[in-house]
Design a protein around this motif. Structure first.
Motif, PDB file in Angstrom:
ATOM      1  N   GLU A  42       1.038  -1.013   0.290  1.00 21.16           N
ATOM      2  CA  GLU A  42       0.176  -0.174   0.396  1.00 21.16           C
ATOM      3  C   GLU A  42       0.854   1.362   0.022  1.00 21.16           C
ATOM      4  OE1 GLU A  42      -3.248  -0.753   1.630  1.00 21.16           O
ATOM      5  OE2 GLU A  42      -3.835  -2.162   2.534  1.00 21.16           O
ATOM      6  N   ARG A  76       8.311  -8.907   5.345  1.00 22.80           N
ATOM      7  CA  ARG A  76       6.975  -8.405   4.727  1.00 22.80           C
ATOM      8  C   ARG A  76       6.524  -9.219   4.660  1.00 22.80           C
ATOM      9  NH1 ARG A  76       5.835  -3.127   4.295  1.00 22.80           N
ATOM     10  NH2 ARG A  76       7.343  -1.454   4.409  1.00 22.80           N
ATOM     11  N   GLU A  83       6.061 -11.476   6.614  1.00 18.11           N
ATOM     12  CA  GLU A  83       5.017 -11.820   7.687  1.00 18.11           C
ATOM     13  C   GLU A  83       3.788 -10.916   8.108  1.00 18.11           C
ATOM     14  OE1 GLU A  83       5.942 -14.804  10.051  1.00 18.11           O
ATOM     15  OE2 GLU A  83       7.838 -14.605   7.994  1.00 18.11           O
ATOM     16  N   VAL A  84       3.403  -9.626   7.787  1.00 13.57           N
ATOM     17  CA  VAL A  84       2.721  -8.542   8.199  1.00 13.57           C
ATOM     18  C   VAL A  84       1.447  -8.530   7.346  1.00 13.57           C
ATOM     19  CG1 VAL A  84       4.070  -7.966  10.317  1.00 13.57           C
ATOM     20  CG2 VAL A  84       4.058  -6.974   7.932  1.00 13.57           C
ATOM     21  N   GLU A  85       1.679  -8.694   6.111  1.00 10.98           N
ATOM     22  CA  GLU A  85       0.882  -8.729   4.799  1.00 10.98           C
ATOM     23  C   GLU A  85       0.332  -9.846   4.317  1.00 10.98           C
ATOM     24  OE1 GLU A  85       3.171  -6.632   1.670  1.00 10.98           O
ATOM     25  OE2 GLU A  85       3.206  -4.756   2.772  1.00 10.98           O
ATOM     26  N   ASP A 143       0.571 -15.610   1.226  1.00 20.52           N
ATOM     27  CA  ASP A 143       0.458 -17.037   1.653  1.00 20.52           C
ATOM     28  C   ASP A 143       1.005 -18.241   1.020  1.00 20.52           C
ATOM     29  OD1 ASP A 143      -1.071 -15.310   3.867  1.00 20.52           O
ATOM     30  OD2 ASP A 143      -2.954 -16.832   3.083  1.00 20.52           O
ATOM     31  N   GLN A 175       4.609 -18.176   1.854  1.00 21.79           N
ATOM     32  CA  GLN A 175       5.006 -18.858   3.233  1.00 21.79           C
ATOM     33  C   GLN A 175       4.992 -20.847   3.476  1.00 21.79           C
ATOM     34  OE1 GLN A 175       2.603 -17.220   6.421  1.00 21.79           O
ATOM     35  NE2 GLN A 175       3.572 -15.402   5.947  1.00 21.79           N
TER      36      GLN A 175
END
Lengths: 229, 229
Positions: free
Chosen positions: B37, B134, B136-138, B144, B147
């Motif tokens: 963003e 990042r 981890e938090v987006e 996904d 990950q």
DNA sequence: GCGAGACTATATCGATCGATTGACATTATC
DNA sequence: GATAATGTCAATCGATCGATATAGTCTCGC
């Protein structure tokens, strides 16, 4: 320009105090999940049940609100860590503690870090973890101060202890590496830890103790093998 | 509605291919430092030296560009890790390897992870680290998937090895905890590691090896002490 | 009970965002 | 060299953002 003596103080009365606290709590959750830019003041105001200008009224700006959130978390963290950090400083200044005590103090510090991550019986544990992960990627005057605080109150005591354990200066590169790695064992739980790998929807006290026990074993194992060269 | 047979393929020619690659590189850096963003398509186009609609032309949308960036990093990561992951799978399927070999394979995997973090002689090492932090938090369909890929290619082999070392099933909670913690020792360098604590403006090969050596010592120390109970 | 300060509500501003339009330039193919 | 495919460009749309202006309501001290 003469400054007015009786400046207005937002949140000085009962009603405003509640509103201010409600905005702060909602901002904590929203900033943690969506980030500073991702969280809009409109959804924040709606979810907190306040008007849009209330944010500017109580915190000056969106950035001021973010600052307040970060400072709140920083204070909470410092309050939990500072006593042990001070204890470590005193013990190390007094002389050379026995190896067993050094390891024990290091384990105690990591215990506190773990309990901070899995903040027991706190409804905002999830937000806490997300926010800790976010300060890594959202550089900011506020988050920089929080990082400095964490370095001063967590990393520095750890490097001081590990320096004694390895008979090296605290700013030695190998000492810093080991300190970061040991803290990394706890910090990993800020990310995809609890949600995606471990499927911990609820964090019981037993689970927190399990994490603390394992990290204790690792630390003790490391400094049983790795000694001053 | 009949679908056209000869669909146009952006980037199929020389000029378009260059433009596409330039956008992808710039997007990687900008998304890493400012987030999805926070990175605006206008500054992205300006920095890449292309027009604003070029992003939609080549990647459909900003989100499509983000997907392309994530997939590129995921592929790069998988290419480095997959051979060892397969080797580990084969060795474990063949029987029970000696303890020494299990530890060695675990160390090898962490070696690769470390070298991924400090991607040698890559100009975008900094962006690489930031992007890893990042994801981890987006939360996102693309992140996904990344990950999942990291869990499948890194975490799962580690848990398989550690399960053998502890004589426990791979999905045992203590096994997963130890695997995450060991990986966390490497992952910590995604965050405030290199920049704020270690003051590594340049990452020499010797420094990467130093990190790998320390983490090897830690792993060997842990599994010298912690055995099947 | 009234007036000042503390607080809330509605409407709106200017800026910026991602996306699109439609025209133009370049290149490949015959 | 004509034609269509490919790539580039300036201009602009609607939406959303943070912030503000302005008016209204509530509360407490006197």
């Amino acid at each position: 320009m003469v400054e007015a003596v009786n400046r207005f103080r937002p949140g000085s009365q009962q009603r405003g105090e509640d509103t201010r606290r409600r905005i702060l709590e909602t901002a904590f959750e929203l900033f943690a999940s969506d980030g500073f830019e991702g969280a809009s003041t409109r959804t924040l105001a709606e979810r907190a049940g306040v008007n849009l200008p209330a944010i500017q009224y109580y915190f000056g700006s969106k950035e001021g609100l973010y600052r307040a959130v970060v400072e709140q978390i920083t204070d909470r963290m410092e309050a939990r860590v500072a006593p042990l950090a001070e204890h470590i400083r005193v013990e190390l200044d007094a002389g050379q503690p026995p190896r067993r005590q050094l390891v024990a103090m290091l384990c105690d510090m990591l215990d506190i870090v773990i309990s901070l991550m899995f903040d027991e019986n706190a409804p905002d544990r999830d937000s806490q973890q997300k926010f800790f992960a976010r300060i890594e990627v959202e550089p900011n005057a506020a988050t920089d101060a929080m990082q400095d605080s964490m370095i001063r109150h967590v990393l520095r005591p750890c490097t001081a202890i590990i320096g004694r354990l390895l008979d090296r200066p605290p700013d030695d590169e190998q000492v810093k590496l080991r300190a970061m790695m040991i803290i990394g064992q706890a910090k990993i739980f800020c990310g995809w830890g609890t949600s995606r790998v471990l499927h911990w929807d609820t964090v019981s006290e037993a689970r927190v103790r399990a994490v603390q026990t394992v990290i204790r074993e690792h630390i003790e194992a490391i400094f049983r093998s790795v000694r001053s060269s």
